[in-house]
Design an enzyme around this catalytic site. Structure first.
Site, mmCIF file in Angstrom:
data_model
loop_
_atom_site.group_PDB
_atom_site.id
_atom_site.type_symbol
_atom_site.label_atom_id
_atom_site.label_comp_id
_atom_site.label_asym_id
_atom_site.label_seq_id
_atom_site.Cartn_x
_atom_site.Cartn_y
_atom_site.Cartn_z
ATOM 1 N N ASP A 1 42.685 38.045 -51.278
ATOM 2 C CA ASP A 1 41.590 39.014 -51.140
ATOM 3 C C ASP A 1 40.703 39.161 -52.376
ATOM 4 O OD1 ASP A 1 43.951 41.129 -49.401
ATOM 5 O OD2 ASP A 1 42.738 39.448 -48.685
ATOM 6 N N GLU B 1 35.599 44.244 -37.342
ATOM 7 C CA GLU B 1 35.987 42.933 -37.897
ATOM 8 C C GLU B 1 35.511 41.799 -37.000
ATOM 9 O OE1 GLU B 1 40.410 43.421 -38.519
ATOM 10 O OE2 GLU B 1 39.914 41.918 -40.008
ATOM 11 N N LYS C 1 59.157 27.485 -41.344
ATOM 12 C CA LYS C 1 60.260 26.873 -40.557
ATOM 13 C C LYS C 1 59.995 25.378 -40.357
ATOM 14 C CE LYS C 1 62.153 30.786 -37.958
ATOM 15 N NZ LYS C 1 61.255 31.902 -38.405
ATOM 16 N N HIS D 1 39.222 40.787 -43.516
ATOM 17 C CA HIS D 1 40.189 41.773 -43.989
ATOM 18 C C HIS D 1 39.823 43.137 -43.422
ATOM 19 C CE1 HIS D 1 43.238 43.482 -46.616
ATOM 20 N NE2 HIS D 1 42.375 44.433 -46.940
ATOM 21 N N ASN E 1 37.916 34.622 -44.761
ATOM 22 C CA ASN E 1 38.986 35.494 -44.291
ATOM 23 C C ASN E 1 38.373 36.821 -43.864
ATOM 24 O OD1 ASN E 1 41.791 36.442 -43.952
ATOM 25 N ND2 ASN E 1 41.265 37.816 -45.626
ATOM 26 N N GLY F 1 46.284 37.103 -31.947
ATOM 27 C CA GLY F 1 45.193 36.173 -31.651
ATOM 28 C C GLY F 1 43.971 36.784 -31.000
ATOM 29 N N LEU G 1 47.286 30.766 -48.432
ATOM 30 C CA LEU G 1 46.786 29.426 -48.138
ATOM 31 C C LEU G 1 46.930 28.573 -49.402
ATOM 32 C CD1 LEU G 1 45.476 28.208 -45.572
ATOM 33 C CD2 LEU G 1 43.271 28.535 -46.670
ATOM 34 N N MET H 1 48.970 35.579 -42.385
ATOM 35 C CA MET H 1 49.729 36.476 -43.244
ATOM 36 C C MET H 1 50.376 35.786 -44.442
ATOM 37 S SD MET H 1 49.331 39.465 -42.163
ATOM 38 C CE MET H 1 47.985 39.633 -41.018
ATOM 39 N N LYS H 2 50.023 34.525 -44.656
ATOM 40 C CA LYS H 2 50.613 33.800 -45.787
ATOM 41 C C LYS H 2 49.514 33.297 -46.727
ATOM 42 C CE LYS H 2 54.818 34.079 -44.187
ATOM 43 N NZ LYS H 2 55.821 34.944 -44.854
HETATM 44 N N1 LIG Z 1 44.936 31.745 -50.811
HETATM 45 C C1 LIG Z 1 44.701 32.810 -50.006
HETATM 46 N N2 LIG Z 1 45.411 32.941 -48.871
HETATM 47 C C2 LIG Z 1 45.175 34.013 -48.049
HETATM 48 C C3 LIG Z 1 44.213 34.992 -48.380
HETATM 49 C C4 LIG Z 1 43.467 34.818 -49.597
HETATM 50 O O1 LIG Z 1 42.567 35.629 -49.927
HETATM 51 N N3 LIG Z 1 43.747 33.728 -50.376
HETATM 52 N N4 LIG Z 1 44.026 36.115 -47.544
HETATM 53 C C5 LIG Z 1 45.136 36.398 -46.629
HETATM 54 C C6 LIG Z 1 44.855 37.455 -45.609
HETATM 55 N N5 LIG Z 1 45.310 38.778 -46.099
HETATM 56 C C7 LIG Z 1 44.382 39.778 -46.099
HETATM 57 O O2 LIG Z 1 43.235 39.637 -45.687
HETATM 58 C C8 LIG Z 1 46.637 39.007 -46.517
HETATM 59 C C9 LIG Z 1 47.677 38.560 -45.707
HETATM 60 C C10 LIG Z 1 48.995 38.769 -46.095
HETATM 61 C C11 LIG Z 1 49.288 39.430 -47.290
HETATM 62 C C12 LIG Z 1 50.710 39.626 -47.712
HETATM 63 O O3 LIG Z 1 51.005 40.457 -48.568
HETATM 64 N N6 LIG Z 1 51.629 38.836 -47.110
HETATM 65 C C13 LIG Z 1 53.066 38.989 -47.410
HETATM 66 C C14 LIG Z 1 53.913 38.322 -46.347
HETATM 67 C C15 LIG Z 1 53.705 39.012 -44.992
HETATM 68 C C16 LIG Z 1 54.510 38.359 -43.876
HETATM 69 O O4 LIG Z 1 55.301 37.422 -44.186
HETATM 70 O O5 LIG Z 1 54.336 38.779 -42.717
HETATM 71 C C17 LIG Z 1 53.370 38.330 -48.757
HETATM 72 O O6 LIG Z 1 52.716 37.326 -49.099
HETATM 73 O O7 LIG Z 1 54.313 38.819 -49.389
HETATM 74 C C18 LIG Z 1 48.262 39.904 -48.087
HETATM 75 C C19 LIG Z 1 46.923 39.710 -47.693
HETATM 76 C C20 LIG Z 1 45.600 35.148 -45.921
HETATM 77 N N7 LIG Z 1 45.885 34.117 -46.889
HETATM 78 N N1 GAR Z 2 45.079 40.978 -44.427
HETATM 79 C C1 GAR Z 2 44.564 40.430 -43.215
HETATM 80 C C2 GAR Z 2 44.903 41.302 -42.034
HETATM 81 O O1 GAR Z 2 45.690 42.234 -42.153
HETATM 82 N N2 GAR Z 2 44.322 40.996 -40.874
HETATM 83 C C3 GAR Z 2 44.608 41.738 -39.674
HETATM 84 O O2 GAR Z 2 45.410 40.934 -38.837
HETATM 85 C C4 GAR Z 2 45.147 41.317 -37.490
HETATM 86 C C5 GAR Z 2 44.933 40.093 -36.666
HETATM 87 O O3 GAR Z 2 44.962 40.477 -35.324
HETATM 88 P P1 GAR Z 2 44.859 39.342 -34.199
HETATM 89 O O4 GAR Z 2 46.034 38.403 -34.429
HETATM 90 O O5 GAR Z 2 44.954 40.099 -32.902
HETATM 91 O O6 GAR Z 2 43.551 38.644 -34.373
HETATM 92 C C6 GAR Z 2 43.920 42.182 -37.490
HETATM 93 O O7 GAR Z 2 44.346 43.505 -37.306
HETATM 94 C C7 GAR Z 2 43.372 42.031 -38.858
HETATM 95 O O8 GAR Z 2 42.771 43.226 -39.290
#
Ligand SMILES: Nc1nc2c(c(=O)[nH]1)N[C@@H](CN(C=O)c1ccc(C(=O)N[C@@H](CCC(=O)O)C(=O)O)cc1)CN2
Ligand code: GAR
Length: 235
Positions: free
Chosen positions: A158, A187, A68, A117, A115, A20, A101, A98-99
């Site tokens: 992305d 960022e 969950k 990145h 978002n 966060g 949307l 990380m999921k």
């Molecule tokens: N609909 C969308 N949802 C999200 C996007 C997007 O562009 N369209 N961006 C991501 C953020 N992100 C990178 O910026 C990103 C986050 C997570 C993953 C990823 O591979 N996640 C894994 C699961 C990881 C975990 O459970 O901790 C997966 O899906 O297998 C890739 C890119 C946010 N949502």
């Molecule tokens: N693909 C998106 C991604 O990897 N985002 C990364 O999640 C972290 C969030 O940190 P925070 O929870 O401390 O804000 C940051 O490191 C950001 O670069």
């Protein structure tokens, strides 16, 4: 007394999974007036993550919504939409979420989901590219450029239109931790600039990479969003 009331301030939601620190930076920017809008709600998908704790500590409404609480992705999507709408959200900011949307949220907030990145997309994006994995891949490849990207969120990770980017130096002796710290700083500053511009019609942030192109994209996307996205239902 003129009786003329100022227009209501914009409201943005922050959605994340991690510690966060990005959400905290956005809250700081609201408090110091850099972002002329309010944080409507913070949504986290990890009850133990810092993002929910930090938001609650600052009196911000929070929701814990995850696989969950809602095992069915469709139900999670609907619950996320309800939480965002109930808070009167105008703009959704993903900050370390990380999921994927879901389609309901993407449709309702079409053109108004951003978002951040930690790389210069389209490089080092997509499934599996998140957090330290990004920086490790950049270093392993001996890449000479990296940085931060803010982009519009679409159905595929992305791949949405880039709004702004900021390049970050890679030093020869960098490890993942050192590179992460430098990229995360970029960022945060880029995201604050983009969100502030979103709510002020200001010129897009000066960007170290493709600045004019990104700025043009942002001006265009801002203009389009203001006409396209429906006004939020005020809570
Ligand atoms: N609909 C969308 N949802 C999200 C996007 C997007 O562009 N369209 N961006 C991501 C953020 N992100 C990178 O910026 C990103 C986050 C997570 C993953 C990823 O591979 N996640 C894994 C699961 C990881 C975990 O459970 O901790 C997966 O899906 O297998 C890739 C890119 C946010 N949502
Ligand atoms: N693909 C998106 C991604 O990897 N985002 C990364 O999640 C972290 C969030 O940190 P925070 O929870 O401390 O804000 C940051 O490191 C950001 O670069």
């Amino acid at each position: 007394m003129t009786g003329i009331c100022p227009p209501p301030r914009g409201r943005f939601a922050v959605v994340g999974s991690g510690t966060g620190t990005t959400a905290s930076r956005l809250l700081d920017a609201v408090d110091d007036g850099t972002i002329p809008a309010d944080v409507a709600v913070v949504v986290g998908n990890n009850s133990r993550s810092g993002i929910l704790t930090r938001a609650r500590d600052r009196g911000v409404r929070t929701f814990h919504l995850s696989g969950k609480t809602h095992p069915e992705p469709d139900m999670l999507d609907a619950a996320m939409l309800d939480a965002l709408d109930a808070a009167g959200t105008d703009l959704v900011v993903l900050a370390g979420y990380m999921k994927l949307l879901g389609p309901r949220v993407l449709e309702r907030f079409k053109g108004a989901v951003l978002n951040t990145h930690p790389a210069l997309l389209p490089a080092y994006g997509g499934v599996g590219m998140y957090g330290d994995r990004v920086h490790a891949a950049v270093l392993a490849d001996g890449a000479t450029r990296t940085g931060a990207t803010v982009h519009q969120v679409t159905a595929v990770y992305d791949e949405g239109p880039i709004v702004a980017q900021r390049e970050v130096e890679i030093r020869p002796d960098d490890d993942v931790e050192q590179l992460r710290a430098r990229v995360q700083a970029a960022e945060k500053s880029l995201l604050v600039d983009v969100v502030a511009a979103w709510f002020t019609d200001a010129a897009p942030p000066a960007s170290g990479v493709a600045g004019d192109q990104a700025s043009g994209l942002m001006r265009e996307s801002l203009r389009r969003d203001r006409t396209a996205s429906p006004p939020s239902a005020r809570a």
